[in-house]
Scaffold this active site. Structure first.
Site, short mmCIF file in Angstrom:
data_model
loop_
_atom_site.label_atom_id
_atom_site.label_comp_id
_atom_site.label_asym_id
_atom_site.label_seq_id
_atom_site.Cartn_x
_atom_site.Cartn_y
_atom_site.Cartn_z
N ASN A 55 21.52 -29.48 193.42
CA ASN A 55 20.75 -28.97 191.91
C ASN A 55 20.80 -27.40 192.11
O ASN A 55 19.62 -26.99 191.20
CB ASN A 55 19.28 -29.71 191.86
CG ASN A 55 19.04 -30.53 190.80
OD1 ASN A 55 19.71 -30.44 189.86
ND2 ASN A 55 18.65 -31.74 191.07
N CYS A 80 25.73 -26.26 164.86
CA CYS A 80 27.20 -26.72 164.89
C CYS A 80 27.45 -27.98 165.33
O CYS A 80 26.95 -28.15 166.45
CB CYS A 80 28.06 -25.30 165.41
SG CYS A 80 29.95 -26.06 165.52
N ASN A 84 23.25 -41.44 187.95
CA ASN A 84 22.28 -41.29 186.91
C ASN A 84 21.76 -43.04 186.36
O ASN A 84 22.05 -43.07 185.24
CB ASN A 84 22.79 -40.73 185.58
CG ASN A 84 22.01 -40.18 184.68
OD1 ASN A 84 20.74 -40.21 184.93
ND2 ASN A 84 22.27 -40.13 183.16
N ASP A 134 26.55 -38.21 183.74
CA ASP A 134 26.55 -36.67 183.43
C ASP A 134 27.25 -35.86 184.78
O ASP A 134 27.32 -34.65 184.57
CB ASP A 134 25.28 -36.12 183.04
CG ASP A 134 23.96 -36.37 184.16
OD1 ASP A 134 24.40 -37.46 184.92
OD2 ASP A 134 23.23 -35.75 183.97
N HIS A 135 27.33 -36.40 185.78
CA HIS A 135 27.74 -35.97 187.16
C HIS A 135 29.37 -36.56 187.41
O HIS A 135 29.44 -37.64 187.00
CB HIS A 135 27.06 -35.99 188.51
CG HIS A 135 25.62 -35.36 188.13
ND1 HIS A 135 25.42 -34.29 189.01
CD2 HIS A 135 24.55 -35.55 187.54
CE1 HIS A 135 24.33 -33.86 188.68
NE2 HIS A 135 23.81 -34.68 187.85
N HIS A 151 33.71 -22.85 161.53
CA HIS A 151 34.60 -24.02 161.50
C HIS A 151 34.52 -24.53 159.91
O HIS A 151 35.45 -25.45 159.55
CB HIS A 151 34.20 -24.98 162.41
CG HIS A 151 34.29 -24.47 163.70
ND1 HIS A 151 33.11 -24.40 164.51
CD2 HIS A 151 35.05 -23.99 164.59
CE1 HIS A 151 33.22 -23.85 165.83
NE2 HIS A 151 34.52 -23.63 165.61
N CYS A 181 30.08 -22.99 167.41
CA CYS A 181 29.78 -21.69 167.10
C CYS A 181 28.37 -21.45 167.23
O CYS A 181 27.39 -22.32 167.47
CB CYS A 181 30.30 -21.39 165.70
SG CYS A 181 29.50 -22.19 164.42
N CYS A 188 28.70 -25.25 158.87
CA CYS A 188 28.83 -24.04 159.82
C CYS A 188 29.78 -22.85 159.31
O CYS A 188 30.71 -23.21 158.70
CB CYS A 188 29.09 -24.24 161.43
SG CYS A 188 30.69 -24.85 161.68
N GLU A 206 19.97 -40.50 192.34
CA GLU A 206 19.65 -40.92 191.16
C GLU A 206 19.78 -42.38 190.70
O GLU A 206 20.09 -42.46 189.64
CB GLU A 206 19.79 -40.07 190.09
CG GLU A 206 18.86 -39.78 189.22
CD GLU A 206 19.08 -38.53 188.04
OE1 GLU A 206 18.22 -38.40 187.12
OE2 GLU A 206 19.91 -37.93 188.19
N ASP A 262 23.43 -34.35 195.57
CA ASP A 262 23.13 -33.32 194.56
C ASP A 262 22.27 -32.28 194.84
O ASP A 262 20.96 -32.58 195.10
CB ASP A 262 22.67 -34.12 193.24
CG ASP A 262 22.26 -33.36 192.02
OD1 ASP A 262 22.36 -32.09 192.10
OD2 ASP A 262 21.84 -34.05 191.10
N TYR A 276 19.11 -36.06 197.39
CA TYR A 276 19.07 -35.68 196.10
C TYR A 276 17.77 -34.75 195.96
O TYR A 276 16.72 -34.86 195.89
CB TYR A 276 18.51 -37.16 195.14
CG TYR A 276 18.51 -36.67 193.82
CD1 TYR A 276 19.27 -35.78 192.92
CD2 TYR A 276 17.52 -37.41 193.22
CE1 TYR A 276 18.91 -35.52 191.61
CE2 TYR A 276 17.02 -37.09 191.62
CZ TYR A 276 17.82 -36.25 190.98
OH TYR A 276 17.72 -36.03 189.78
#
Length: 583
Positions: free
Chosen positions: A184, A559, A9, A305-306, A536, A573, A533, A34, A182, A141
């Site tokens: 996808n 939340c 990323n 994020d991977h 919680h 939630c 919320c 990426e 990746d 990719y």
């Protein structure tokens, strides 16, 4: 031999740089996706890493988008390397070859499929049981199918078909093949955090393609273990498929659940492991059964994020004595050779330019470079001629205009600077100002002498007497008379006798500031206080709808906890509330 794939990323955002990241992965071949870097943005520290040789594929249509790279240790130097899947980007020796049947693709499709920098192929020599063989590593990719862009769904499926055609052609030629990156698409329900959210999960076109690309799990030795119930419905319908490749992770871990490689950063889903497994190491069936000894994911590695995915083989690598031509160290900007200035310039040739543009890929980087270099002269050199003729014909006028501007602009900016100081005076017309500006150069000395003779005890250092001609002040105050020195002096005396607005005492600014703040708070309301919320009892977070539609731009509360499965009490939630516009 160890091989790793990781969607990073953004290669320039890695903490500690690419060298530290590569060393921490401790692999012979590291394939990253990426990269979000184009050739003009690639720096030497990223391109040439000590102990490695690298091979890049860049997006030619958009900057900061897509892109893949393969880093090989010097002990795993390939003997062939190639950018893309179609062969259209290959113009050198040392290519991999074996392009398969491309008859179902038109030439424009092939160009577009390789235009986004989504594949790099390297070919290596390995020793398996004292026998020398070759293994081809295809780093990909795969495109994402944007729900709001239907044409991208078709683009993704075409890319899958091209990838399969190329991989099977190389395999048929006698080389082992590893396809990794990746993809996808999560293959089975066990690879998705909440498959029930997807209607017709097994009918997804990407999953259907994977079913045909991969060998049926029930026919593999490693997949004979009992499989979970939620997966049996899918695998029973896949028994008829007998692809030529194996998902190495599922080969060694057929029943492991919650093994994900990608999580949404917007919802903080990694904290609750609410993700999908879309990053794979695929290997041909023979290589997987005979040479692979382990494969796993690395969810503990952060920075994207991977997470990385790795595979280990029992065979050893035989490095090539010299990297293939695609290696980044051969790029002119990194080759260590002195560059000529002519290399960065592009000659405008009306006869050769159209043919060059016909040969270039649509949206390719070379075309963009030509367009940028040709733009100052205009398309077809027509506007360029017009511009050159215009500039040549108005040289004397241009000089004259320049002289006027240089004499008026500084005075104009000075007048605007003193505008707040004379707010009580009547606004002036534009003509006297210009008239005065023209005479300023002549009367500057006289007016400054007159201003010294006319004392103004009411003025302070921050007012008009510090370094500004008095006639400039008076013209701006609205005097319609010509800027003669006598008129200037008389007007100045008139203004000097008029008391200036007294400065407020020390206590007044605070009171004024408080009143001002109260006024602006009454005009501009801040965000409403967040509700709590229901589950919680914690303050919610404010979100804005960014998707196009009737609710675009509207705000709502949800939340604040990270997204997760409904059965997870630590996850978010289902509280939701629109922001009331009246508040």
């Amino acid at each position: 031999m160890k091989i790793v794939t990781w969607n990073i990323n953004g290669i320039r955002t890695l903490r500690g740089g690419i060298k530290k990241a590569l060393d921490s992965l401790d692999a012979d071949i590291v394939c990253v996706q990426e990269t979000k870097v184009t050739r003009d943005l690639l720096d030497e520290r990223t391109a040439i890493v000590d102990g490695y040789n690298s091979y890049f594929s860049f997006s030619r249509g958009r900057s900061g988008y897509s892109g893949v790279a393969t880093y090989c240790k010097d002990g795993a130097t390939p003997f062939a390397a190639e950018e893309g899947l179609t062969g259209l980007l290959t113009n050198h020796e040392g290519a991999v070859g074996c392009y398969g049947d491309q008859t179902e693709f038109c030439s424009e499709e092939l160009q577009l499929l390789d235009n986004e920098g989504r594949a790099v192929i390297t070919q290596h020599r390995i020793v398996c049981q004292e026998k020398e063989q070759t293994v081809t590593v295809i780093n990909v990719y795969c495109p994402r199918a944007d729900p709001e862009k239907p044409e991208r769904k078709q683009f993704k499926l075409q890319f899958y078909k091209l990838l399969q055609s190329r991989a099977e052609a190389v395999l048929k030629d006698g080389s082992h093949v590893i396809v990794l990156g990746d993809v996808n698409t999560s293959h089975r329900q066990i690879d998705h955090c909440d498959p029930s959210d997807n209607d017709d999960f097994g009918e997804h076109p990407g999953r259907k393609w994977l079913n045909g690309f991969l060998h049926s799990g029930r026919e593999e030795e490693g997949m004979k273990e009992e499989q979970p119930d939620d997966e049996s419905a899918v695998t029973s319908s896949d028994a008829t498929h007998s692809g030529k490749f194996v998902d190495t992770f599922r080969f060694f871990h057929p029943t492991r659940t919650s093994a994900f490689t990608c999580w949404s950063t917007l919802t903080g889903a990694r904290q609750t492991n609410y993700g999908t497994r879309i990053d794979y190491v695929f290997a041909d069936c023979l290589l997987a059964k005979e040479q692979f000894v382990a494969a796993d994911i690395m969810p503990e590695v952060e920075g994207s994020d991977h997470c990385p995915v790795w595979g280990q083989l029992s065979c050893s690598l035989l490095p090539s004595s010299k990297p293939p031509p695609l290696c980044t160290r051969y790029l002119p900007e990194f080759a260590g050779k002195q560059q000529k200035l002519s290399r960065f310039l592009l000659k405008v040739d009306q006869r050769s330019t159209p043919s060059e543009q016909r040969d270039a890929l649509p949206g390719s980087q070379e075309e963009e470079e030509r367009r940028e270099n040709l733009n100052p002269s205009g398309a077809g050199n027509v506007s360029g001629k017009k511009r050159s003729l215009t500039s040549d014909s108005v040289v004397p006028k241009g000089k004259k205009t320049k002289t006027v501007k240089t004499s008026s602009n500084p005075k104009g900016s000075l007048l605007s600077f003193f505008k707040p100081k004379l707010s009580n005076a009547a606004p002036s017309t534009e003509a006297p100002v210009k008239q005065c500006e023209k005479t300023l150069g002549v009367d500057e000395a006289t007016s400054s002498q007159n201003s010294q003779k006319a004392p103004s005890p009411g003025e302070d250092a921050s007012s008009v007497t510090s370094g500004a001609p008095e006639d400039t002040e008076l013209v701006y105050a609205g005097s319609p008379q010509p800027c003669a020195s006598s008129t200037t002096e008389a007007n100045h005396k008139r203004m000097a006798t008029k008391p200036l607005t007294p400065q407020p005492t020390a206590g007044h600014p605070e009171a004024k500031k408080g009143a001002s703040l109260g006024f602006w708070k009454s005009v501009f309301h801040g965000p409403p206080p967040p509700p709590s919320c229901k589950i919680h009892g914690e303050p919610c977070v404010l979100r804005t709808v960014k998707k196009e539609g009737p609710n675009m731009g509207k705000q709502f509360f949800v939340c604040a906890r990270p997204q997760g499965h409904a059965s997870n009490p630590e996850a978010r939630c289902n509280f939701f509330a629109w922001v009331d516009k009246g508040k």
